[in-house]
Write a protein that holds these residues in place. Structure first.
Motif, mmCIF file in Angstrom:
data_model
loop_
_atom_site.group_PDB
_atom_site.id
_atom_site.type_symbol
_atom_site.label_atom_id
_atom_site.label_comp_id
_atom_site.label_asym_id
_atom_site.label_seq_id
_atom_site.Cartn_x
_atom_site.Cartn_y
_atom_site.Cartn_z
ATOM 1 N N GLU A 9 -5.751 5.178 -1.892
ATOM 2 C CA GLU A 9 -4.658 4.414 -1.281
ATOM 3 C C GLU A 9 -4.342 4.958 0.116
ATOM 4 O O GLU A 9 -4.039 4.199 1.037
ATOM 5 C CB GLU A 9 -3.391 4.479 -2.154
ATOM 6 C CG GLU A 9 -3.544 3.889 -3.551
ATOM 7 C CD GLU A 9 -3.787 2.386 -3.558
ATOM 8 O OE1 GLU A 9 -3.564 1.732 -2.515
ATOM 9 O OE2 GLU A 9 -4.214 1.863 -4.601
ATOM 10 N N GLN A 47 -5.303 0.737 7.768
ATOM 11 C CA GLN A 47 -4.334 -0.286 8.197
ATOM 12 C C GLN A 47 -3.604 0.167 9.456
ATOM 13 O O GLN A 47 -3.377 -0.626 10.377
ATOM 14 C CB GLN A 47 -3.328 -0.562 7.079
ATOM 15 C CG GLN A 47 -3.916 -1.304 5.898
ATOM 16 C CD GLN A 47 -2.895 -1.500 4.792
ATOM 17 O OE1 GLN A 47 -1.736 -1.138 4.946
ATOM 18 N NE2 GLN A 47 -3.319 -2.066 3.684
ATOM 19 N N GLU A 72 -6.911 3.778 2.576
ATOM 20 C CA GLU A 72 -6.634 2.363 2.846
ATOM 21 C C GLU A 72 -5.517 2.208 3.878
ATOM 22 O O GLU A 72 -5.638 1.479 4.855
ATOM 23 C CB GLU A 72 -6.260 1.692 1.518
ATOM 24 C CG GLU A 72 -5.557 0.346 1.623
ATOM 25 C CD GLU A 72 -6.492 -0.801 1.937
ATOM 26 O OE1 GLU A 72 -7.660 -0.730 1.520
ATOM 27 O OE2 GLU A 72 -6.056 -1.753 2.610
ATOM 28 N N ALA A 81 0.842 -1.211 0.000
ATOM 29 C CA ALA A 81 0.000 0.000 0.000
ATOM 30 C C ALA A 81 0.872 1.254 0.000
ATOM 31 O O ALA A 81 0.585 2.219 -0.715
ATOM 32 C CB ALA A 81 -0.929 -0.013 1.212
#
Lengths: 219, 238
Positions: free
Chosen positions: A124, A131, A127, A109
Motif C-alpha cells: 500500500e 500516486q 502504491e 489508499a
C-alpha cells in the motif's frame, strides 16, 4: 438588504470539512461553524443533508449544499473574488481531474495503510508513493498547484496532511519525507506556512492523539 | 503546447472510446447536444493505442477527449470542460445553487448507482447480494427525485424538454442496466416501484442523438458475459 447567512456543519478532524473552511476564509466570507458529533448527528444536519447525512454541509441563506468538492465549486461561483479555480477551461479540467484522483485513489489508499500490516502495508505504501509522484508531475516547479497562490487542488490535496500526521502517530516517517518526495514535501511546507491554510489545520497534538487511539492499537 | 483558450474552440476534437462503454457514450451525448464535430477512435481493449496510453497515463482508460492536442480524462470532468468551452445548448444550469444540486446528484449517481452496478456485474454470492441491496436503496432515492422533479411538462432532470447534466450522467441506465442485470443474474429495475424513473428512461431512449447511439441488448449481453466470466475466473483461480 438581508444579511447573507452562511453556516458550515463540520468536524474538527475531517479533511473534507477543513477544505470548506479554507475556501470560505480565502474568500473572506463570514460564517457560523457548527461542530457535529458524528455518533449523535444533529436534527439540523439530518435535515440539511437527508441523502448522505454527512458533513460537511454548507447552508447559504437557508439552502444546503453537500459534498466538499461540490461545495467548493459553489463557493467559487457565488463569491467571485479571489478565484479558487483557474479561469482557463483546460486548467480547470486538470484541477478537477486531480482533485477526483485524490478523493477516489489517494484517500482510500491512505486509509488502507493505517490498518494494514507487514507485506500488505508495504504494498500500500509503494502504491501511495507512486500516486504522490504522479501528483508531483502535476505540481512541477510551481509554488502551489494553483500557481502563485492556493487553489482548488491545493485545498483538495489537504488529505496529504492527514497522511503525514497518521504516519507520525504510527511511529513511521518513510511514506512522505523530503528524501523520497522532495517536490511534494516542499509544497507541503509552503501549504502549512500559508497564513489562511494554517488556521484550518487540526491542532497537531490533539490530531496525533486521535490517530494513536484510532490506528495505533492495530500495530 | 499552450493550453486551450476560447479562441481555440474551433480546433480539432478527438474522442477515444470503446463501443460498449457507458462513460464514453455520455461524452458523445454531450458533444452531440452541442453540435460539436469530433473524430471518434475505437480503442482495442486488449491492445490499447500509444495515443491512449500517453493521453491518459494515470488511468489508461477511455473516454479521453483530445482538444487541440490537449487530453482530458474522466467522463464528468470532460463534460464540464465541454460545457465551459462551447457555450451553446448549456448542459449544466446557470445558477450556482442549481449547478451545485446537479453536481451533487451526479456524484450520488456515480457512487451509489454506477459503481455498485459495475461491482454487481463481476461479483457473486454474498458480495453481489450486498451490492444489489445498495442499488435498490439508491434507486428508491432516485425514484424519489424523479417524482419530485418530473411531470408532464418537465420530462428531464435538466428541466423542460431538454436533457441536462443529470440526465446525461444517469442516462446509461436506460440501456446498459438491463443487459448487466441479465448477465449478473439480479434485478434492480422495477416498473411498479419506479414508475417515474421508467417514464424518464423511456423519454431518454427517444432523444434523437441518444437513440442512435444505443447498442443492441444482445451485443451488450454477449460482451458483459465475457467480462463477468473473465473476472470471476480470475477470482476463482486465486
Amino acid at each position: 438588504m438581508a444579511e447573507e447567512e452562511v453556516k458550515l456543519f463540520g468536524t474538527w478532524a475531517s479533511p473534507v470539512s477543513r477544505r470548506i473552511e479554507v475556501a470560505l476564509k480565502l474568500k473572506g466570507v463570514q460564517y457560523e461553524y457548527i461542530e457535529e458529533d458524528l455518533t449523535n448527528k444533529s436534527p439540523a444536519l439530518l435535515n440539511y443533508n437527508p441523502v448522505n447525512k454527512q458533513i460537511p454541509v454548507l447552508v447559504h441563506n437557508g439552502k444546503s449544499v453537500a459534498e466538499s468538492l461540490v461545495i467548493m465549486e459553489y463557493i467559487d461561483e457565488t463569491w467571485k473574488h479571489n478565484p479558487i479555480l483557474p479561469a482557463d477551461p483546460y486548467e480547470r479540467a486538470m484541477a478537477r481531474f486531480w482533485a477526483k484522483y485524490i478523493d477516489e485513489k489517494f484517500w482510500p489508499a491512505a486509509m488502507k495503510i493505517v490498518v494494514a500490516n507487514g507485506e500488505e502495508q508495504k504494498g500500500e505504501i509503494d502504491e501511495i508513493q507512486q500516486q504522490m509522484k504522479n501528483l508531483e508531475g502535476e505540481l512541477k516547479e510551481k509554488k502551489f498547484f494553483g500557481g502563485e497562490s492556493l487553489g482548488f487542488l491545493d485545498i483538495a490535496a489537504n488529505i496529504i496532511i492527514w497522511l503525514v500526521v497518521a504516519q507520525e502517530a504510527l511511529g513511521m516517517d518513510q511514506i512522505l519525507n523530503e528524501e523520497k518526495l522532495p517536490v511534494l514535501y516542499g509544497w507541503l511546507q509552503r501549504l502549512l506556512d500559508d497564513a489562511v491554510f494554517k488556521e484550518c489545520v487540526p491542532p497537531k497534538d490533539r490530531h496525533l492523539d486521535l490517530f494513536k487511539v484510532k490506528f495505533g492499537s492495530s500495530k | 503546447m499552450a493550453s486551450g483558450s476560447v479562441a481555440d474552440q474551433e480546433g480539432q476534437v478527438m474522442l477515444l472510446g470503446f463501443w460498449f462503454s457507458a462513460f464514453v457514450k455520455r461524452v458523445e451525448w454531450a458533444l452531440k447536444l452541442k453540435g460539436i464535430e469530433y473524430d471518434y477512435v475505437e480503442e482495442d481493449l486488449t491492445n490499447k493505442s500509444t495515443l491512449l496510453l500517453t493521453s491518459n497515463p494515470i488511468h489508461k482508460k477511455v473516454p479521453v477527449l483530445i482538444h487541440n492536442g490537449n487530453p482530458i480524462a474522466e467522463s464528468l470532468v470532460i463534460i464540464e470542460y465541454i460545457d465551459e468551452t462551447w457555450k451553446q445548448n448549456p448542459i449544466l444550469p446557470q445558477d450556482p445553487y442549481e449547478r451545485a444540486m446537479a453536481r451533487f446528484w451526479a456524484n450520488f449517481i456515480e457512487e451509489k448507482v454506477t459503481e455498485p452496478t459495475g461491482e454487481a456485474l463481476v461479483s457473486q454470492g454474498e458480495q453481489q447480494e450486498k451490492k444489489v441491496k445498495e442499488l435498490k436503496e439508491a434507486m428508491e432515492v432516485v425514484e424519489g427525485e424523479a417524482k419530485a422533479k418530473l411531470n408532464k411538462k418537465t420530462l428531464f432532470f435538466g428541466g423542460g424538454n431538454g436533457v441536462g447534466y443529470v440526465d446525461i450522467v444517469l442516462g446509461w441506465t436506460c440501456n446498459w442496466m438491463e443487459s448487466i442485470e441479465e448477465v449478473g443474474g439480479f434485478k434492480v429495475l422495477d416498473p411498479e416501484s419506479q414508475p417515474q424513473f421508467h417514464k424518464w428512461m423511456a423519454n431518454v431512449r427517444e432523444v434523437p442523438f441518444i437513440k442512435t447511439t444505443l447498442e443492441p441488448k444482445e451485443k451488450l449481453v454477449e460482451f458483459f458475459r465475457m467480462v463477468r466470466q473473465d473476472r470471476l475466473g480470475l477470482v476463482a483461480n486465486k
